[in-house]
Design an enzyme around this catalytic site. Structure first.
Site, PDB file in Angstrom:
ATOM      1  N   HIS A   1     -19.983  23.418 -36.699  1.00  0.00           N
ATOM      2  CA  HIS A   1     -21.053  23.136 -35.729  1.00  0.00           C
ATOM      3  C   HIS A   1     -20.626  23.664 -34.367  1.00  0.00           C
ATOM      4  O   HIS A   1     -19.456  23.605 -34.004  1.00  0.00           O
ATOM      5  CB  HIS A   1     -21.329  21.625 -35.623  1.00  0.00           C
ATOM      6  CG  HIS A   1     -22.654  21.314 -35.032  1.00  0.00           C
ATOM      7  ND1 HIS A   1     -22.861  21.275 -33.672  1.00  0.00           N
ATOM      8  CD2 HIS A   1     -23.854  21.072 -35.609  1.00  0.00           C
ATOM      9  CE1 HIS A   1     -24.129  20.996 -33.449  1.00  0.00           C
ATOM     10  NE2 HIS A   1     -24.767  20.872 -34.595  1.00  0.00           N
TER      11      HIS A   1
ATOM     12  N   ASP B   1     -26.624  19.167 -42.340  1.00  0.00           N
ATOM     13  CA  ASP B   1     -27.255  19.819 -43.497  1.00  0.00           C
ATOM     14  C   ASP B   1     -26.461  19.671 -44.784  1.00  0.00           C
ATOM     15  O   ASP B   1     -26.941  20.067 -45.841  1.00  0.00           O
ATOM     16  CB  ASP B   1     -27.438  21.312 -43.187  1.00  0.00           C
ATOM     17  CG  ASP B   1     -28.458  21.519 -42.076  1.00  0.00           C
ATOM     18  OD1 ASP B   1     -28.139  22.196 -41.078  1.00  0.00           O
ATOM     19  OD2 ASP B   1     -29.563  20.970 -42.191  1.00  0.00           O
TER      20      ASP B   1
ATOM     21  N   HIS C   1     -28.804  27.870 -39.028  1.00  0.00           N
ATOM     22  CA  HIS C   1     -29.404  26.721 -38.323  1.00  0.00           C
ATOM     23  C   HIS C   1     -30.020  25.784 -39.359  1.00  0.00           C
ATOM     24  O   HIS C   1     -29.328  25.365 -40.283  1.00  0.00           O
ATOM     25  CB  HIS C   1     -30.421  27.271 -37.309  1.00  0.00           C
ATOM     26  CG  HIS C   1     -30.983  26.276 -36.338  1.00  0.00           C
ATOM     27  ND1 HIS C   1     -30.487  25.033 -36.121  1.00  0.00           N
ATOM     28  CD2 HIS C   1     -32.036  26.389 -35.481  1.00  0.00           C
ATOM     29  CE1 HIS C   1     -31.197  24.403 -35.193  1.00  0.00           C
ATOM     30  NE2 HIS C   1     -32.145  25.207 -34.782  1.00  0.00           N
TER      31      HIS C   1
HETATM   32  C1  SDX Z   1     -27.663  23.004 -37.503  1.00  0.00           C
HETATM   33  O1  SDX Z   1     -27.004  23.508 -32.630  1.00  0.00           O
HETATM   34  C2  SDX Z   1     -27.404  22.455 -33.284  1.00  0.00           C
HETATM   35  O2  SDX Z   1     -27.446  21.344 -32.774  1.00  0.00           O
HETATM   36  C3  SDX Z   1     -27.808  22.733 -34.715  1.00  0.00           C
HETATM   37  C4  SDX Z   1     -28.173  21.520 -35.548  1.00  0.00           C
HETATM   38  C5  SDX Z   1     -29.393  20.807 -35.012  1.00  0.00           C
HETATM   39  O3  SDX Z   1     -29.527  19.592 -35.267  1.00  0.00           O
HETATM   40  O4  SDX Z   1     -30.260  21.486 -34.414  1.00  0.00           O
HETATM   41  O5  SDX Z   1     -27.094  20.596 -35.592  1.00  0.00           O
HETATM   42  C6  SDX Z   1     -28.532  21.914 -36.980  1.00  0.00           C
HETATM   43  O6  SDX Z   1     -27.989  24.150 -37.328  1.00  0.00           O
HETATM   44  C7  SDX Z   1     -26.355  22.647 -38.144  1.00  0.00           C
HETATM   45  C8  SDX Z   1     -25.504  23.905 -38.558  1.00  0.00           C
HETATM   46  C9  SDX Z   1     -26.039  24.395 -39.893  1.00  0.00           C
HETATM   47  N1  SDX Z   1     -25.396  25.708 -40.243  1.00  0.00           N
HETATM   48  C10 SDX Z   1     -24.500  25.793 -41.236  1.00  0.00           C
HETATM   49  O7  SDX Z   1     -24.065  24.828 -41.857  1.00  0.00           O
HETATM   50  C11 SDX Z   1     -24.077  27.233 -41.551  1.00  0.00           C
HETATM   51  C12 SDX Z   1     -22.545  27.305 -41.698  1.00  0.00           C
HETATM   52  N2  SDX Z   1     -21.930  27.073 -40.394  1.00  0.00           N
HETATM   53  C13 SDX Z   1     -21.814  28.144 -39.522  1.00  0.00           C
HETATM   54  O8  SDX Z   1     -22.308  29.365 -39.750  1.00  0.00           O
HETATM   55  C14 SDX Z   1     -21.244  27.845 -38.138  1.00  0.00           C
HETATM   56  O9  SDX Z   1     -20.337  26.835 -38.259  1.00  0.00           O
HETATM   57  C15 SDX Z   1     -22.272  27.492 -37.088  1.00  0.00           C
HETATM   58  C16 SDX Z   1     -23.328  28.542 -36.984  1.00  0.00           C
HETATM   59  C17 SDX Z   1     -22.922  26.180 -37.412  1.00  0.00           C
HETATM   60  C18 SDX Z   1     -21.551  27.347 -35.757  1.00  0.00           C
HETATM   61  O10 SDX Z   1     -21.111  28.613 -35.430  1.00  0.00           O
HETATM   62  P1  SDX Z   1     -20.310  28.876 -34.040  1.00  0.00           P
HETATM   63  O11 SDX Z   1     -20.325  27.694 -33.163  1.00  0.00           O
HETATM   64  O12 SDX Z   1     -20.810  30.161 -33.471  1.00  0.00           O
HETATM   65  O13 SDX Z   1     -18.834  28.994 -34.519  1.00  0.00           O
HETATM   66  P2  SDX Z   1     -18.144  30.335 -34.948  1.00  0.00           P
HETATM   67  O14 SDX Z   1     -19.059  31.121 -35.832  1.00  0.00           O
HETATM   68  O15 SDX Z   1     -17.611  30.981 -33.708  1.00  0.00           O
HETATM   69  O16 SDX Z   1     -16.958  29.803 -35.861  1.00  0.00           O
HETATM   70  C19 SDX Z   1     -15.691  29.466 -35.302  1.00  0.00           C
HETATM   71  C20 SDX Z   1     -14.693  29.817 -36.404  1.00  0.00           C
HETATM   72  C21 SDX Z   1     -14.827  31.249 -36.908  1.00  0.00           C
HETATM   73  O17 SDX Z   1     -13.572  31.633 -37.404  1.00  0.00           O
HETATM   74  P3  SDX Z   1     -12.559  32.502 -36.423  1.00  0.00           P
HETATM   75  O18 SDX Z   1     -13.341  33.737 -35.986  1.00  0.00           O
HETATM   76  O19 SDX Z   1     -12.222  31.576 -35.290  1.00  0.00           O
HETATM   77  O20 SDX Z   1     -11.383  32.857 -37.304  1.00  0.00           O
HETATM   78  O21 SDX Z   1     -14.947  28.994 -37.558  1.00  0.00           O
HETATM   79  C22 SDX Z   1     -15.329  29.814 -38.657  1.00  0.00           C
HETATM   80  C23 SDX Z   1     -15.768  31.140 -38.089  1.00  0.00           C
HETATM   81  O22 SDX Z   1     -15.588  32.183 -39.037  1.00  0.00           O
HETATM   82  N3  SDX Z   1     -16.436  29.125 -39.318  1.00  0.00           N
HETATM   83  C24 SDX Z   1     -16.563  28.979 -40.638  1.00  0.00           C
HETATM   84  C25 SDX Z   1     -17.715  28.199 -40.824  1.00  0.00           C
HETATM   85  N4  SDX Z   1     -18.246  27.904 -39.634  1.00  0.00           N
HETATM   86  C26 SDX Z   1     -17.445  28.474 -38.715  1.00  0.00           C
HETATM   87  N5  SDX Z   1     -15.835  29.453 -41.670  1.00  0.00           N
HETATM   88  C27 SDX Z   1     -16.263  29.122 -42.915  1.00  0.00           C
HETATM   89  N6  SDX Z   1     -17.349  28.362 -43.189  1.00  0.00           N
HETATM   90  C28 SDX Z   1     -18.090  27.891 -42.160  1.00  0.00           C
HETATM   91  N7  SDX Z   1     -19.174  27.139 -42.417  1.00  0.00           N
END
Ligand code: SDX
Length: 430
Positions: free
Chosen positions: A307, A365, A266
């Protein structure tokens, strides 16, 4: 069957009509409130991917179109024309203020920036290297001990003073945490400075010499605070709503939101992005780290990418990326290699099938930390910066929920997959 209902066809002809509610814009919702009472089943949605937890008129996001609006105003327009303190008024009160309303609101915030002197004693108890987010959460939580005298949430004046104290005192607490980390004396707020100027003053001034505030830095911070101000039912905002739904002390609910924001999935991602870029080092290593991010057996993820809602671009990332250029140029900072590396990493990822297939784009971020670093703010303070901006969103959602006549304590159910009933076995027989 009403035209707006869904018909649920269960096993053995078990049917049910579920009403649909339509909002101003965005997806309709299927109302399942009667489902358990009438059909004895729960819905199942870990992480609430397809679940609307409430009605709200504060912020709207369209993940497909990359839209973010605060009270109907596109964030791009607010970023270009407004100020963080005006956006705070908008999010809290639902309308853009007149000049008189804005002056009165800003003056109120400026006059609540000092902490109770007793709160400063908390900092004496922290180790010098305590993480600023841990200190922020602890000291904000302690506000429930200092301000319990005005905590009748049904009293609009008490709700206002709570909002003013959180907005006004977070920067003072944040800067005090930084001063503890670097072993410098705390700097008291000044009522002649605006929100961002005051924060820079409390962060970087020292008693030994005058401190001159760089207008480029205060302008950049103000814009970043606007972009972080609210984001509908994100993890930390939902935490504040969940905690406050039991009528808990709102200061402690905000402390819970700060803790939820700290996670690297997050708001903690901005700090993790800078650590990731420093670990990557230079463009020759980008391919290796992109492969690590794609490897299911490797826990590494590309921080600042992906996201839950935005499956196109995050409009905030676009604005911040453009800001990076301006800030680095105007500050004549030598951090451009870091920014250049981030841009190269973004281009490699955006052209990679794994990221394209999963709609993974830079989020808020990905670039923000580069600007914070260029302003002299250490990596450990990046998520604190996010919390300062998001504080108004947390308070606005708290106020919306606590004044909802249909407020209910949040209490989800579960799918039980544990042991069936079994009898206790005496230890001698195990
Ligand atoms: C914020 O919710 C909000 O509004 C949050 C926010 C706010 O203003 O409050 O916008 C702020 O929290 C932004 C996000 C910051 N986090 C990161 O940058 C951390 C890296 N990103 C992730 O961990 C992930 O993308 C999330 C947590 C942000 C979203 O996760 P989801 O929606 O649960 O998606 P998921 O984990 O189900 O991913 C879908 C697929 C998966 O692969 P498959 O299982 O389909 O094969 O995408 C992949 C994930 O493994 N994936 C990534 C990835 N993010 C998702 N793979 C590599 N690198 C990544 N960053």
């Amino acid at each position: 069957m009403s035209q707006d209902a869904y018909r649920l066809i269960g096993p053995r002809g078990n049917e049910m009509e579920l009403p649909v509610h339509r909002g101003t814009t965005g997806p309709d919702v299927i109302d399942v409130a009667r489902l358990y009472r009438e059909k004895g089943v729960f819905t199942y949605d870990p992480g609430f991917v397809s679940t609307a937890s409430c009605k709200s008129d504060i912020t709207f996001i369209d993940g497909e179109e990359g839209v973010l609006m605060y009270r109907g105003y596109p964030v791009e327009q607010l970023a270009a024309k407004s100020s963080f303190i005006e956006v705070c008024h908008l999010l809290l009160h639902g309308s853009l203020p007149t000049q008189a309303e804005l002056d009165d609101f800003e003056n109120t915030i400026r006059r609540h920036t000092m902490l109770n002197e007793g709160m400063l004693n908390f900092f004496k108890g922290f180790r010098y290297d305590a993480h600023p987010m841990a200190m922020l959460s602890a000291v904000v939580g302690s506000m429930s001990a200092y301000y319990h005298d005005e905590m009748d949430s049904s009293n609009p004046d008490h709700r206002d003073i709570f909002a003013h104290r959180i907005l006004a005192k977070l920067p003072t607490i944040a800067a005090a945490a930084y001063k503890l980390n670097i072993g410098q004396p705390f700097i008291y707020p000044r009522n002649d400075l605006n929100y961002s100027e005051n924060f820079l003053h409390m962060m970087f001034a020292v008693p030994a010499e005058p401190y001159e505030i760089d207008p480029v830095a205060s302008e950049a911070l103000d814009l970043l605070f606007i972009l972080h101000a609210d984001h509908e039912q994100n993890c930390s905002t939902s935490t504040v709503r969940m905690a406050a739904s039991s009528q808990a002390n709102p200061y402690s609910a905000i402390a819970g939101g700060i803790s939820a924001l700290w996670g690297p999935a997050h708001g903690g991602a901005n700090e993790a992005v800078l650590r990731m870029l420093n670990e990557i080092g230079d463009a020759s290593q980008i391919g290796k780290y992109v492969d690590k991010a794609k490897d299911k057996n490797d826990p590494f993820r590309l921080m600042g990418f992906g996201h839950r809602v935005y499956k196109n671009f995050d409009p905030r990332a676009t604005i911040i990326r453009e800001m990076c250029h301006k800030v680095l140029d105007q500050l004549d900072r030598e951090d451009t290699p870091l920014f250049d590396l981030a841009r190269e990493l973004e281009q490699v990822a955006l052209h990679d099938d794994y990221f394209k297939e999963r709609n993974l784009y830079p989020n808020v971020d990905f670039y923000s930390g580069i600007i914070y670093k260029a302003l002299g703010i250490p990596t450990s303070m990046f998520t604190v910066m996010f919390a300062m901006g998001r504080s108004v969103g947390w308070v606005a959602h708290w106020r919306e929920m606590i004044t909802d006549p249909q407020i209910k304590i949040a209490r989800p159910r579960q799918l039980y997959i544990g042991e069936p009933k079994r009898d206790y076995v005496d230890i001698a027989k195990r």
